[in-house]
Design an enzyme around this catalytic site. Structure first.
Site, PDB file in Angstrom:
ATOM      1  N   ILE A 129       0.830  -1.206   0.000  1.00 57.84           N
ATOM      2  CA  ILE A 129       0.000   0.000   0.000  1.00 57.84           C
ATOM      3  C   ILE A 129       0.865   1.256   0.000  1.00 57.84           C
ATOM      4  CG2 ILE A 129      -1.783   1.321   1.223  1.00 57.84           C
ATOM      5  CD1 ILE A 129      -2.728  -1.338  -0.007  1.00 57.84           C
ATOM      6  N   LYS A 280       5.496 -24.330 -39.339  1.00 60.92           N
ATOM      7  CA  LYS A 280       5.771 -23.292 -40.332  1.00 60.92           C
ATOM      8  C   LYS A 280       4.570 -22.345 -40.351  1.00 60.92           C
ATOM      9  CE  LYS A 280       8.749 -21.980 -43.565  1.00 60.92           C
ATOM     10  NZ  LYS A 280       8.954 -22.856 -44.734  1.00 60.92           N
ATOM     11  N   HIS A 281       4.813 -21.082 -40.121  1.00 59.15           N
ATOM     12  CA  HIS A 281       3.746 -20.077 -40.089  1.00 59.15           C
ATOM     13  C   HIS A 281       2.630 -20.473 -39.126  1.00 59.15           C
ATOM     14  CE1 HIS A 281       5.836 -18.084 -43.229  1.00 59.15           C
ATOM     15  NE2 HIS A 281       5.597 -19.005 -44.135  1.00 59.15           N
ATOM     16  N   GLY A 310      13.350 -24.162 -43.213  1.00 57.70           N
ATOM     17  CA  GLY A 310      13.202 -22.862 -42.569  1.00 57.70           C
ATOM     18  C   GLY A 310      12.148 -22.845 -41.483  1.00 57.70           C
ATOM     19  N   ASN A 423     -10.060 -24.070 -41.236  1.00 56.42           N
ATOM     20  CA  ASN A 423     -10.562 -25.433 -41.063  1.00 56.42           C
ATOM     21  C   ASN A 423      -9.395 -26.414 -41.068  1.00 56.42           C
ATOM     22  OD1 ASN A 423     -13.457 -25.060 -40.988  1.00 56.42           O
ATOM     23  ND2 ASN A 423     -13.360 -24.547 -43.174  1.00 56.42           N
ATOM     24  N   ARG A 443     -13.933 -26.813 -45.660  1.00 59.02           N
ATOM     25  CA  ARG A 443     -13.349 -28.013 -45.053  1.00 59.02           C
ATOM     26  C   ARG A 443     -12.930 -29.027 -46.119  1.00 59.02           C
ATOM     27  NH1 ARG A 443     -12.749 -29.060 -40.085  1.00 59.02           N
ATOM     28  NH2 ARG A 443     -13.956 -27.182 -39.669  1.00 59.02           N
ATOM     29  N   ASP A 483     -19.027 -34.495 -48.435  1.00 57.25           N
ATOM     30  CA  ASP A 483     -17.978 -34.387 -49.460  1.00 57.25           C
ATOM     31  C   ASP A 483     -16.572 -34.431 -48.874  1.00 57.25           C
ATOM     32  OD1 ASP A 483     -18.264 -31.925 -48.251  1.00 57.25           O
ATOM     33  OD2 ASP A 483     -18.447 -30.772 -50.109  1.00 57.25           O
ATOM     34  N   HIS A 529      -8.518 -19.965 -34.708  1.00 57.95           N
ATOM     35  CA  HIS A 529      -8.498 -18.912 -35.731  1.00 57.95           C
ATOM     36  C   HIS A 529      -7.298 -17.983 -35.564  1.00 57.95           C
ATOM     37  CE1 HIS A 529     -12.887 -20.016 -35.833  1.00 57.95           C
ATOM     38  NE2 HIS A 529     -12.533 -20.106 -37.091  1.00 57.95           N
TER      39      HIS A 529
END
Length: 529
Positions: A129, A280-281, A310, A423, A443, A483, A529
């Site tokens: 304090i 990578k990235h 790299g 995705n 996706r 799909d 994300h």
């Protein structure tokens, strides 16, 4: 207003005694009178220095277990008085308030107390304090007063006094004041963050984030962006607490990618066997387990040798010479591991541009933490994704149940998918990724990209079949249509792990049955994300 002001009287009250005696001796040698409190005064006297107790100045003893000692007009008046204001000078004379030109304070170790897991009452007692009150007073009056809150600034203070014949410049005092306000701000942030957790307030009305500068970076993600790296004070093993043994200074992108790599490889306990992640990235381009660290690296590398060039390599065991020798065959930006033997260090020493980081152990993937993301006008806060799935959590929804081998690979693929940008699609075979599709808007595109990479890599390795033949596949979120699943089946996948929860789950399950696939649902997704 004159720029330079002399330092004749200093008040010292520190919890961290590092460098205290040397600083006090240097100030005394320059003719500065010392005031001090409690333990600091005792330390100075034991070193043979002349020091005056604050209690003698205020006329009040330290009381209430030291809670009250500096909260007094003779202290705060000495810090806040404007030296060129006649009314202030008159008040100082009338009440016998002496000017304090230098305040040296570091605060009760609240953050360290919390880190050690102390109980609630102990943490409360370690909330300073008087220290923050004095710091804020001195910083406000930086036209005349110097305030030092970090041991790292002791040498700079003495150098400034030497350069200006016992005086300090206004610019110097401004910099000290800014540091002081940042320190009290960070301190209050630590207290409020701890208290929110202690009382179970998951979304407090006000939230403050603070950090300590670790390094100024050459630039950010791109050369035109300025950047810096700050530490939040936690001791979690990782890039922030690692020791760099060699190589150039880490860049913004290096730090970001190394964190991603180490967090991923930390999912695999060292006692369960060697594991390697190549990033990578911020996305994994190869993750694998092996009987040895060298084998784990080789299998991870064979997932996507082109992208690995790299890249960032993270290991879950001490780096050995054989693995270092293999890694050194291509250009790698960073290797991070919980140790490296001398032979491995000697091999890497020949690669001057390779950065080798050693961590104090592996990170615990179950640790509770918050993540932050800035948006225009604010920031988002959420719990770290600690979601974990075990065999009993899986729900078999197809006519065929996965084999034990498929189940092991499905859990491995699911763990990796958590660390892939959405995705996310991850193909795995025999405890190693054989195709990764990341960050696509569709996706099914992630499924196709991952499969295409496996074909390219198979050709590079001289194989006749794509790497995904006989693999399993993980999807970080549900398949909205069949799909994507059928694309995975065409690539050679035999089993699927996904959260489920789509309006068309029945359609997707039917497609899996018709393709002879085994499929399990987790009931948990891993958007990233």
């Amino acid at each position: 207003m004159t720029d330079l002001h002399p330092v004749r009287r200093a008040l010292i009250s520190v919890s961290d005694k590092t460098g205290l005696i040397a600083l006090a001796q240097a100030l005394t040698a320059r003719g500065v009178e010392l005031l001090s409190t409690g333990g600091s005064a005792k330390t100075l006297r034991e070193a043979g220095l002349e020091v005056r107790d604050v209690a003698e100045v205020t006329g009040f003893p330290e009381m209430m277990d030291g809670r009250v000692k500096t909260l007094h007009p003779k202290v705060h008046g000495g810090l806040l008085a404007l030296r060129d204001n006649p009314e202030h000078k008159s008040a100082m004379e009338a009440h016998q308030i002496g000017a304090i030109d230098l305040l040296v304070v570091n605060l009760y170790p609240f953050e360290e107390t919390v880190t050690k897991g102390a109980d609630y009452d102990t943490c409360i007692e370690n909330i300073d304090i008087g220290g923050p009150a004095m710091i804020r007073a001195a910083a406000k009056n930086h036209r005349f007063v110097n305030v030092v809150v970090d041991v790292e600034d002791y040498d700079a203070l003495l150098a400034e006094l030497d350069a200006n014949d016992g005086q300090t410049s206004y610019g110097f005092r401004q910099r000290l004041a800014q540091t002081a306000y940042a320190r009290t701000g960070a301190y209050d942030a630590a207290v409020s963050t701890w208290m929110a957790a202690a009382i179970g307030d998951e979304a407090p009305r006000r939230r403050v984030v603070a950090g300590t500068l670790a390094q100024t970076l050459r630039y950010g993600e791109n050369p035109h962006q300025k950047a810096a790296f700050y530490l939040d004070g936690t001791k979690r093993p990782g890039v922030a607490t690692a020791q760099q043994l060699q190589g150039k200074e880490l860049s913004y992108n290096n730090i970001n990618d190394t964190d991603a790599a180490f967090e991923l490889v930390s999912e695999f306990l060292p006692n369960d066997g060697p594991a390697c992640a190549i990033i990578k990235h911020a996305n994994p381009c190869g993750v694998a387990r092996g009987a040895t660290l060298t084998e784990a690296y080789g299998r991870a590398f064979d997932c996507d040798r082109t992208s690995a060039f790299g890249g960032i390599i993270a290991l879950n065991q001490v780096l050995d010479a054989a693995t270092a020798e293999e890694i050194s065959q291509i250009f790698t930006e960073v290797v991070i591991a919980p140790g490296a033997d001398q032979a491995a260090r000697d091999i890497f020493a020949k690669k001057k541009n390779l950065r080798l980081l050693i961590t104090p152990g592996m990170a615990n993937p179950a640790d509770a933490a918050l993540t932050f993301r800035q948006v225009s006008g604010g920031f988002l806060v959420q719990d770290k994704d600690n979601g974990h799935i075990d065999l009993p959590d899986l729900k078999v929804v197809t006519k065929r149940a996965p084999t034990d081998k498929e189940l092991a690979d499905l859990l491995f693929a699911w763990t990796v998918a958590k660390h892939v940008k959405s995705n996310a699609i991850v193909y795995v075979k025999d405890g190693a990724t054989v195709g990764v599709g990341a960050g696509q808007m569709s996706r099914v595109d992630s499924c196709r990209i991952a499969a295409r990479k496996s074909v390219d890599m198979a050709e590079a390795l001289g194989l006749t079949a794509p790497l995904t033949q006989g693999s399993v596949v993980a999807s970080d979120a549900f398949f909205p249509f069949a799909d994507g699943l059928l694309t995975a089946a065409e690539a050679g996948a035999t089993a699927v792990i996904q959260p489920g929860g789509s309006m068309r789950d029945d359609e997707v399950i039917k497609a899996a049955d018709e393709a002879g696939l085994a499929m399990v649902l987790t009931g948990m997704r891993h958007f990233r994300h």
